[in-house]
Design a protein around this motif. Structure first.
Motif, PDB file in Angstrom:
ATOM      1  N   LYS A 174      46.817  45.013  34.290  1.00 23.18           N
ATOM      2  CA  LYS A 174      46.493  43.836  33.568  1.00 23.18           C
ATOM      3  C   LYS A 174      47.185  43.848  32.228  1.00 23.18           C
ATOM      4  N   ILE A 175      47.746  42.673  31.778  1.00 20.00           N
ATOM      5  CA  ILE A 175      48.775  42.391  30.666  1.00 20.00           C
ATOM      6  C   ILE A 175      48.081  41.397  29.620  1.00 20.00           C
ATOM      7  N   THR A 176      48.513  41.463  28.403  1.00 19.02           N
ATOM      8  CA  THR A 176      48.127  40.405  27.573  1.00 19.02           C
ATOM      9  C   THR A 176      48.993  39.132  27.598  1.00 19.02           C
ATOM     10  N   ALA A 177      48.351  37.827  27.210  1.00 20.46           N
ATOM     11  CA  ALA A 177      49.211  36.609  27.138  1.00 20.46           C
ATOM     12  C   ALA A 177      50.606  36.863  26.561  1.00 20.46           C
ATOM     13  N   GLU A 178      50.744  37.649  25.408  1.00 16.09           N
ATOM     14  CA  GLU A 178      51.829  37.722  24.742  1.00 16.09           C
ATOM     15  C   GLU A 178      52.637  38.526  25.742  1.00 16.09           C
ATOM     16  N   GLU A 179      52.589  39.690  26.408  1.00 20.76           N
ATOM     17  CA  GLU A 179      53.366  40.199  27.340  1.00 20.76           C
ATOM     18  C   GLU A 179      53.815  39.240  28.620  1.00 20.76           C
TER      19      GLU A 179
END
Length: 247
Positions: A134-139
């Motif tokens: 899982k990653i962030t929207a920024e990533e």
């Protein structure tokens, strides 16, 4: 209970690199980077054998010095996967065995990730597997972070440098970042290399799309772990700090 076939880990290590020449030999706490990757890999209990695959005599010599099993490969390969295949053939890997392409610039690799990657091959229908976290929207907004979406049964639908899924109506997305570790059945690895580049692969600069375009499913394994690859010389200090903290 189905049994896993024999599993081989191969670490491709080439000397030439536009961003970091000689990267596999980069000194990390008195040892070359490839040594750290190898030490991490052999902690995975599923491997029957782990070897380094290189095209450079300097890397080969250092591998022998540090007792890391090494296979010399050709200089003509355009990707690490091609080098992995040549090394696997030199080791006479059986058709049904599992070959893991272990990135040679991951000195902080978690051995448990390799176990997660190989466990699905107890199912004889699995031909290729990879990992996602899982990653962030920024990533997800960065083209350097590859994203992946997959079916309910675990088969990859698509990989992209663009954020996928696209949120047409806005809101918070559920993004998964692809981790570039691959495990292949040996026969599938041969076919992958023989196919040559595909159209989507050329456009996105992502070789895994060659598999999807040729109807070869990729099983995606979710993991809680993250990778910390070395891309540039300045990344070495971060790795040294992390290893020093762990020790």
């Amino acid at each position: 209970m189905p049994q896993l076939p024999p599993c081989y880990g191969i670490i491709p290590a080439r000397y030439a690199s536009s961003r970091f020449e000689g990267k596999p030999l980069a000194d990390i706490l008195g040892r070359p980077m490839f040594w750290h990757v190898y030490q991490r890999a052999i902690q995975c209990p599923l491997f029957g054998k782990v070897v380094l695959a290189t095209d450079d005599s300097r890397i080969y010599t250092e591998a022998c010095k540090f007792n890391v099993p090494v296979v010399m490969t050709g200089t003509e390969h355009t990707s690490g996967t091609d080098r992995v295949l040549e090394a696997a053939e030199a080791l006479s890997v059986p058709d049904d065995a599992v070959v893991v392409n272990i990135q040679g610039d991951e000195p902080l690799l978690e051995p448990a990730m390799l176990t997660e990657l190989m466990e699905p091959f107890a199912d004889p229908n699995i031909r290729v597997a990879t990992l996602a976290t899982k990653i962030t929207a920024e990533e997800a907004a960065s083209p350097d972070q590859v994203k992946v979406v997959w079916t309910r049964s675990g088969s990859a639908l698509y990989f992209s440098r663009a954020p996928i899924p696209h949120l047409r109506d806005g809101g918070e997305g559920n993004y998964w970042g692809h981790i570039g570790l691959y495990a292949f059945r040996m026969r599938t690895l041969r076919r992958f290399v023989a196919l040559g580049q595909s159209e989507l692969e050329r456009q996105e600069k992502l070789e895994q799309l060659r598999l999807l375009e040729n109807d070869i499913p990729i099983y995606v394994v979710p993991t809680q772990f993250r990778t910390h690859g070395v891309d540039r010389p300045e990344d070495i200090e971060k790795v040294i700090n992390a290893l020093s903290e762990n020790n």
